[in-house]
Design an enzyme around this catalytic site. Sequence first.
Site: not given
Length: 394
Positions: A85, A384, A95, A137, A276
Amino acid sequence: MLSQKSIDIVKSTAPILADRGVEITTVFYKNLFTAHPELLNLFNSVNQKQGRQQTALANTVYAAALHIDNLGVLLPAVKQIAQKHRSLGIKPEHYPIVGKHLLEGIKEVLGDAATDEIIQAWADAYGIIADVFIQVEIEMYKEAEEQENGWGEFKNFEIVDKVVESDIITSFYLKPVDGSAVPTYNPGQYITIRLAIPGETYILNRQYSLSQAPNQDTFRITVKKENEMNPNGKVSVYLHQNLQIGDTFEVSSPAGDFYLDMESTRPVTLISGGVGITPMMSMLDTLSKNSPTRPVSFLHGARNNALHAFDKDVQQLMSAMEDTTYLAFYSDENKLLTKELLAENVLANGDIYVCGPVPFMKAIIPTLYELGFAEEHVHFEFFGPAVSLEPALA
């Protein structure tokens, strides 16, 4: 403080969420973006189309229902999500919007079964859960901004070099346009890049692992060029084909909770598949420079040698180290990373880091557990939204 009655009601909905959670989150996202299309500037539309974001959110909501009376259990997952986020620019004002449409999604899917009492209990619970995310956050934004050479959200970076690593993988070296140095980061972390691509309605965000050891000069991201017909290829194809040295785009501060524990002296095993390998290169580069006596085993899978990035770089980095093992496995030659090879080459009593495509992860990680490696020593990252390692639960 959530009342005991609300706790009991929310926990009682867990079986329903397990059964119909993805249905609810699919309706939620559809309604959210219809009412607030501007939020598409923050979300990866490919994850939406593939259903990964809906599944990840459904799993999160289900976990919240199960543990609403002990949210501390969820704190590691909250921090992982909060890292993403923060790197995307999610703010406290988002939110309430999300909460409104999530509750409406529950009501729309469950119909009369979602009584006013249930909706109110979930509204109360969501307020508490959202506040946990917001506080975590806020602290992450503050930390990113206050670190040396740091910033809170996005700033412009310039491509200063572009290096082909394999037939489909290219590295981009990035410097701040304002001439400042770059902040340090934990080896294995990622940045978000934000692009306005001609012909696209919304800004496109993609997260790429930093693929070299931290230094004050540049960031390096290493990008696999996806098929042009693949929706996931919009950004990677644009980077490969359209952007050159001197071009600029916006970059977030480094983020992520998948990174090398540099305080440990335990042996390290790096296991990667395909692109990766990128966070592993940051880890190996850091180990080679700072902990050359620490035993390292590197196991990498690719389709073939032409698609194998960083082969010579790995060998060069390991040449400066004392105790290393390096094995590459090419599926086109029917050479696979089997359970027996993992048993032989994963270092005992050490830390294991795994990254690769979802099928690769689903094969490797449960096998490591079967071999007796402790879960707390197996660290992994999905590119992801997180995916369940259990196919039946995904």
